[in-house]
Design an enzyme around this catalytic site. Sequence first.
Site, PDB file in Angstrom:
ATOM      1  N   LEU A   1     116.343  68.746  11.926  1.00  0.00           N
ATOM      2  CA  LEU A   1     115.429  68.546  13.056  1.00  0.00           C
ATOM      3  C   LEU A   1     114.947  67.098  13.062  1.00  0.00           C
ATOM      4  O   LEU A   1     114.239  66.671  12.154  1.00  0.00           O
ATOM      5  CB  LEU A   1     114.235  69.500  12.951  1.00  0.00           C
ATOM      6  N   ALA A   2     115.369  66.368  14.069  1.00  0.00           N
ATOM      7  CA  ALA A   2     115.067  64.926  14.090  1.00  0.00           C
ATOM      8  C   ALA A   2     114.665  64.469  15.486  1.00  0.00           C
ATOM      9  O   ALA A   2     114.890  63.330  15.866  1.00  0.00           O
ATOM     10  CB  ALA A   2     116.283  64.147  13.611  1.00  0.00           C
TER      11      ALA A   2
ATOM     12  N   HIS B   1     119.550  29.175 -10.356  1.00  0.00           N
ATOM     13  CA  HIS B   1     118.230  28.756  -9.861  1.00  0.00           C
ATOM     14  C   HIS B   1     118.248  28.352  -8.394  1.00  0.00           C
ATOM     15  O   HIS B   1     119.097  27.567  -7.975  1.00  0.00           O
ATOM     16  CB  HIS B   1     117.697  27.542 -10.646  1.00  0.00           C
TER      17      HIS B   1
ATOM     18  N   ALA C   1     121.486  24.215  -9.502  1.00  0.00           N
ATOM     19  CA  ALA C   1     120.186  24.548  -8.901  1.00  0.00           C
ATOM     20  C   ALA C   1     120.074  23.942  -7.509  1.00  0.00           C
ATOM     21  O   ALA C   1     120.490  22.812  -7.274  1.00  0.00           O
ATOM     22  CB  ALA C   1     119.069  24.026  -9.788  1.00  0.00           C
TER      23      ALA C   1
ATOM     24  N   ASN D   1     125.514  28.561   6.290  1.00  0.00           N
ATOM     25  CA  ASN D   1     126.528  29.488   6.826  1.00  0.00           C
ATOM     26  C   ASN D   1     126.383  29.741   8.314  1.00  0.00           C
ATOM     27  O   ASN D   1     127.292  30.244   8.946  1.00  0.00           O
ATOM     28  CB  ASN D   1     126.495  30.823   6.077  1.00  0.00           C
TER      29      ASN D   1
HETATM   30  C1  UD1 Z   1     106.345  70.992   9.436  1.00  0.00           C
HETATM   31  C2  UD1 Z   1     106.091  72.500   9.329  1.00  0.00           C
HETATM   32  C3  UD1 Z   1     105.223  72.781   8.115  1.00  0.00           C
HETATM   33  C4  UD1 Z   1     105.869  72.209   6.854  1.00  0.00           C
HETATM   34  C5  UD1 Z   1     106.173  70.701   7.029  1.00  0.00           C
HETATM   35  C6  UD1 Z   1     106.996  70.192   5.861  1.00  0.00           C
HETATM   36  C7  UD1 Z   1     106.139  73.566  11.546  1.00  0.00           C
HETATM   37  C8  UD1 Z   1     105.332  74.056  12.687  1.00  0.00           C
HETATM   38  N1  UD1 Z   1     105.474  73.007  10.541  1.00  0.00           N
HETATM   39  O1  UD1 Z   1     105.100  70.338   9.715  1.00  0.00           O
HETATM   40  O2  UD1 Z   1     105.054  74.179   7.959  1.00  0.00           O
HETATM   41  O3  UD1 Z   1     105.002  72.415   5.744  1.00  0.00           O
HETATM   42  O4  UD1 Z   1     106.940  70.489   8.233  1.00  0.00           O
HETATM   43  O5  UD1 Z   1     107.189  68.819   5.945  1.00  0.00           O
HETATM   44  O6  UD1 Z   1     107.352  73.732  11.557  1.00  0.00           O
HETATM   45  N2  UD1 Z   1     110.799  68.222  15.360  1.00  0.00           N
HETATM   46  C9  UD1 Z   1     111.723  68.371  16.366  1.00  0.00           C
HETATM   47  N3  UD1 Z   1     111.318  68.821  17.584  1.00  0.00           N
HETATM   48  C10 UD1 Z   1     110.036  69.158  17.840  1.00  0.00           C
HETATM   49  C11 UD1 Z   1     109.080  69.010  16.804  1.00  0.00           C
HETATM   50  C12 UD1 Z   1     109.504  68.544  15.569  1.00  0.00           C
HETATM   51  O7  UD1 Z   1     112.917  68.075  16.183  1.00  0.00           O
HETATM   52  O8  UD1 Z   1     109.746  69.566  18.975  1.00  0.00           O
HETATM   53  C13 UD1 Z   1     111.251  67.711  14.043  1.00  0.00           C
HETATM   54  C14 UD1 Z   1     110.576  66.415  13.630  1.00  0.00           C
HETATM   55  O9  UD1 Z   1     111.345  65.311  14.062  1.00  0.00           O
HETATM   56  C15 UD1 Z   1     110.530  66.522  12.126  1.00  0.00           C
HETATM   57  C16 UD1 Z   1     110.538  68.024  11.853  1.00  0.00           C
HETATM   58  O10 UD1 Z   1     110.917  68.659  13.067  1.00  0.00           O
HETATM   59  O11 UD1 Z   1     111.655  65.937  11.504  1.00  0.00           O
HETATM   60  C17 UD1 Z   1     109.165  68.521  11.424  1.00  0.00           C
HETATM   61  O12 UD1 Z   1     108.207  68.163  12.416  1.00  0.00           O
HETATM   62  P1  UD1 Z   1     106.808  67.508  12.018  1.00  0.00           P
HETATM   63  O13 UD1 Z   1     106.095  67.175  13.269  1.00  0.00           O
HETATM   64  O14 UD1 Z   1     107.003  66.443  11.026  1.00  0.00           O
HETATM   65  O15 UD1 Z   1     106.105  68.787  11.373  1.00  0.00           O
HETATM   66  P2  UD1 Z   1     104.994  68.818  10.223  1.00  0.00           P
HETATM   67  O16 UD1 Z   1     103.671  68.674  10.841  1.00  0.00           O
HETATM   68  O17 UD1 Z   1     105.357  67.884   9.158  1.00  0.00           O
END
Ligand code: UD1
Length: 439
Positions: free
Chosen positions: A11-12, A346, A363, A369
């Site tokens: 999830l990113a 150096h 040194a 470059n």
């Molecule tokens: C989340 C978890 C939490 C856990 C923690 C661990 C939920 C609701 N909460 O919280 O239980 O302890 O991670 O680090 O799941 N993302 C999406 N789409 C979205 C929202 C988020 O892709 O709509 C991705 C973000 O980019 C991120 C990941 O999901 O990489 C987690 O989201 P983030 O907002 O960091 O959640 P936390 O508050 O850290």
Amino acid sequence: MSRRPPVALILAAGRGERMNSSLPKVLHEACGVTLLGHVLETVREAGIKRVSVVVGAGAGQVRSFLRESSGGIARSGNPLRFRRLETVSQTNRLGTAHAVLQAEPRLRHWQGDVLILPGDAPCLRAETVRQFISDHQKSGRVASVLTAEVAAPDGYGRILRRGDEVVGIREERDATEAERKISEVSSGVYLFRAPQLFRQLRKIKKNATKQEYYLTDVMEMFARSGQCVRAHRIDDGREILGVNTRRELALADQILRGQELERHAQNGVTILDPAQTYIAKGVVIGGGTIIHPFTWVERDVRIGQDCEIGPFAKIRSASRIHDRAAIGSFVEVARSEIGEKTCVKHLSYVGDARIGKGVNIGAGTITANFDGRKKNRTVVEDRALVGCDTVLVAPVRVGRGAKTGAGSVVLARQTVPRGETVVGIPAHVVGKKHKGRKR
Ligand code: UD1
Ligand code: MG
């Protein structure tokens, strides 16, 4: 029992608001590698062959990162090889459950497990993921969550248990006073049997407080429907660190750096002051090498055996330092090769250069470059002696066994012939073969 390796779903897509940054959160770097790069490397090492990355905020940048670096430790000469690496779009970011649902069309026919990971947890080790998968698959369960006890659980989902079973995960903002005291937290890493996961996800309701669909809610739904959900609890809470703020980014950097320095130490590298040594993840260093304090080494660098590096050395990406070479104080090496037994001790800048064996770079030597438009190459052949304060205006070549006098400037497209000595500005040949003016 499902024995095929799971498909990974990273999830990113999140905005990473707490980072207060225009760069997507997962592209921030810790230990010289992006957060997403770390997660990809971990799943690859854990034996995963197929990966989907959910992208949203800064999707273009994330996609081009995946393209350019093959997703992993960029330009390391060790690109990540997945059988399949694809992206899934989450246009409206409505929470982690919504993010996972976007991958459903791609996984419609997948009967095996899905390993879900947040893209912001870079410290997770491959061995931990491997054990998590094996534990989950042996048990034949439908859902498992990776957890750890942490000293400061703030911000994480708390694990609600009844004995050995997980009955729910409570997000901080929805937790009661008592639930907030629970120190076992969710890493955000889960394993689910795919068809059952998507069946439950479609039923999830928006969280009333945040107006988002929480993936964590699925645990309670599984538990209510009589499915046994188990926690795979690990000992080292630092591994599950989620990076949501700049402070946590610095902490991740520290943890990852520690893991890497430990690996080098075990390989026979002496690191005199680990607290003041910055070596990117994936750097290769041969045994017997000594790294002095305040040394900075970027990703995609290889250092040979019995070298001496630093103090105050900066070795940038795409550099190779061969055995028994010495890179001393206030020396910067960028995209260059330094031959065996060569000394650059150096105050020098060596960029886009190939320096042969047994060379001494005096040194203050600088490779000029950059001509304002492009980077040009410098070649210094074996056993050359480059005098102090020489400027080598690239493209330029110093022949085998040749010498440059102190303060000389060797102009672009010039070659110092083998065995000859040049001096002055611009550098001209002196010595036995071409008689210089007598003083
Ligand atoms: C989340 C978890 C939490 C856990 C923690 C661990 C939920 C609701 N909460 O919280 O239980 O302890 O991670 O680090 O799941 N993302 C999406 N789409 C979205 C929202 C988020 O892709 O709509 C991705 C973000 O980019 C991120 C990941 O999901 O990489 C987690 O989201 P983030 O907002 O960091 O959640 P936390 O508050 O850290
Ligand atoms: Mg997070």
